[in-house]
Design a protein around this motif. Structure first.
Motif, short mmCIF file in Angstrom:
data_model
loop_
_atom_site.label_atom_id
_atom_site.label_comp_id
_atom_site.label_asym_id
_atom_site.label_seq_id
_atom_site.Cartn_x
_atom_site.Cartn_y
_atom_site.Cartn_z
N THR A 112 -0.78 11.68 -16.79
CA THR A 112 -1.12 12.97 -16.20
C THR A 112 -2.18 13.69 -17.02
OG1 THR A 112 1.14 13.12 -15.39
CG2 THR A 112 -0.15 15.12 -15.35
N LYS A 113 -2.07 13.66 -18.34
CA LYS A 113 -3.02 14.37 -19.18
C LYS A 113 -4.42 13.76 -19.11
CE LYS A 113 -1.57 11.85 -23.27
NZ LYS A 113 -0.88 11.92 -24.52
N ALA A 114 -4.54 12.52 -18.64
CA ALA A 114 -5.85 11.87 -18.48
C ALA A 114 -6.33 11.93 -17.04
CB ALA A 114 -5.78 10.43 -18.96
N GLY A 115 -5.65 12.67 -16.20
CA GLY A 115 -6.08 12.83 -14.81
C GLY A 115 -5.20 12.14 -13.80
N GLY A 116 -4.38 11.21 -14.23
CA GLY A 116 -3.44 10.56 -13.33
C GLY A 116 -4.05 9.66 -12.29
N GLY A 117 -5.25 9.13 -12.54
CA GLY A 117 -5.93 8.27 -11.58
C GLY A 117 -5.31 6.89 -11.49
N LYS A 118 -5.56 6.23 -10.36
CA LYS A 118 -5.08 4.86 -10.14
C LYS A 118 -6.30 3.96 -9.96
CE LYS A 118 -1.11 6.64 -7.62
NZ LYS A 118 -0.45 6.72 -6.32
N SER A 119 -6.26 2.80 -10.59
CA SER A 119 -7.34 1.84 -10.45
C SER A 119 -6.79 0.42 -10.56
CB SER A 119 -8.43 2.08 -11.50
OG SER A 119 -7.90 1.98 -12.78
N PHE A 120 -7.61 -0.54 -10.14
CA PHE A 120 -7.20 -1.94 -10.17
C PHE A 120 -7.87 -2.64 -11.35
CE2 PHE A 120 -6.62 -0.92 -5.67
CZ PHE A 120 -5.33 -1.36 -5.50
N GLN A 177 0.65 3.33 -17.11
CA GLN A 177 1.52 2.36 -16.45
C GLN A 177 0.69 1.22 -15.88
OE1 GLN A 177 4.31 4.24 -13.63
NE2 GLN A 177 3.52 6.19 -14.40
N ASN A 178 1.21 0.01 -15.99
CA ASN A 178 0.60 -1.17 -15.39
C ASN A 178 1.61 -1.78 -14.43
OD1 ASN A 178 -1.97 -1.43 -16.86
ND2 ASN A 178 -0.62 -1.63 -18.62
N LYS A 179 1.28 -1.80 -13.16
CA LYS A 179 2.16 -2.37 -12.14
C LYS A 179 1.48 -3.58 -11.51
CE LYS A 179 5.06 1.12 -12.36
NZ LYS A 179 6.43 1.00 -12.77
N SER A 180 2.19 -4.69 -11.47
CA SER A 180 1.64 -5.92 -10.91
C SER A 180 1.58 -5.82 -9.38
CB SER A 180 2.50 -7.11 -11.32
OG SER A 180 2.05 -8.27 -10.68
N VAL A 181 0.45 -6.24 -8.83
CA VAL A 181 0.35 -6.37 -7.38
C VAL A 181 0.19 -7.83 -6.99
CG1 VAL A 181 -0.50 -4.04 -6.95
CG2 VAL A 181 -2.13 -5.84 -7.40
N GLY A 182 0.37 -8.73 -7.97
CA GLY A 182 0.37 -10.17 -7.71
C GLY A 182 -0.92 -10.84 -8.13
N ASP A 183 -0.83 -12.12 -8.47
CA ASP A 183 -1.97 -12.97 -8.79
C ASP A 183 -2.82 -12.41 -9.94
OD1 ASP A 183 -3.47 -15.26 -8.47
OD2 ASP A 183 -4.83 -14.33 -7.03
N SER A 184 -2.16 -11.93 -10.99
CA SER A 184 -2.82 -11.38 -12.18
C SER A 184 -3.66 -10.14 -11.89
CB SER A 184 -3.70 -12.43 -12.87
OG SER A 184 -2.93 -13.52 -13.28
N LEU A 185 -3.37 -9.46 -10.81
CA LEU A 185 -4.03 -8.20 -10.45
C LEU A 185 -3.03 -7.08 -10.69
CD1 LEU A 185 -6.52 -6.80 -9.20
CD2 LEU A 185 -5.45 -7.15 -6.97
N ASP A 239 0.81 -1.21 0.00
CA ASP A 239 0.00 0.00 0.00
C ASP A 239 0.85 1.27 0.00
OD1 ASP A 239 -2.75 0.86 -0.08
OD2 ASP A 239 -2.40 1.72 1.91
N ALA A 240 1.93 1.28 0.76
CA ALA A 240 2.79 2.47 0.81
C ALA A 240 3.45 2.73 -0.55
CB ALA A 240 3.86 2.30 1.88
N GLN A 241 3.86 1.68 -1.24
CA GLN A 241 4.46 1.83 -2.56
C GLN A 241 3.44 2.34 -3.58
OE1 GLN A 241 5.80 -2.21 -2.81
NE2 GLN A 241 7.96 -1.63 -2.53
N ILE A 242 2.20 1.89 -3.47
CA ILE A 242 1.16 2.35 -4.38
C ILE A 242 0.90 3.84 -4.18
CG2 ILE A 242 -1.31 2.19 -4.92
CD1 ILE A 242 -1.09 -0.82 -4.43
N ARG A 243 0.83 4.27 -2.93
CA ARG A 243 0.59 5.70 -2.66
C ARG A 243 1.71 6.56 -3.21
NH1 ARG A 243 -1.01 3.81 2.50
NH2 ARG A 243 1.01 4.39 3.31
#
Length: 97
Positions: free
Chosen positions: A33-41, A18-26, A5-9
């Motif tokens: 930034t130009k699209a809002g810079g949101g994070k989602s799973f 960007q696509n960052k693996s959090v494990g188990d195909s998730l 969680d700390a690394q994601i923040r």
């Protein structure tokens, strides 16, 4: 590399998606930034399961705390629930659960 969680923040949006693996195909998807810079799973799996299935992406939700948002642990639980459902006969016959 599995993220906590700390690394994601601490991850910041860049010029490209960007696509960052959090494990188990998730994956954590970080929009540019130009699209809002949101994070989602987003989870990725083959449906129906096996070599003959087509790879699909399932958007779980927006990262964060509060209504309509998922923490890392909540996203992992939801992804497990989705994967388990996809292996049932209801999923294969396209009937709602």
């Amino acid at each position: 590399m599995n993220l906590n969680d700390a690394q994601i923040r601490s991850l910041q949006p860049g010029d490209r998606r960007q696509n960052k693996s959090v494990g188990d195909s998730l994956f954590l998807v970080i929009e540019p930034t130009k699209a809002g810079g949101g994070k989602s799973f987003e989870g990725r799996m083959r449906f129906p399961s096996g070599r003959g299935g087509k790879q699909i992406s399932v958007r779980i939700g927006v990262y964060g705390r509060g209504l309509g948002r998922y923490t890392l642990s909540e996203a992992r639980v939801e992804w497990t629930r989705i994967k388990n459902w996809s292996r049932t006969k209801d999923a294969l016959s396209n009937k709602p659960a």
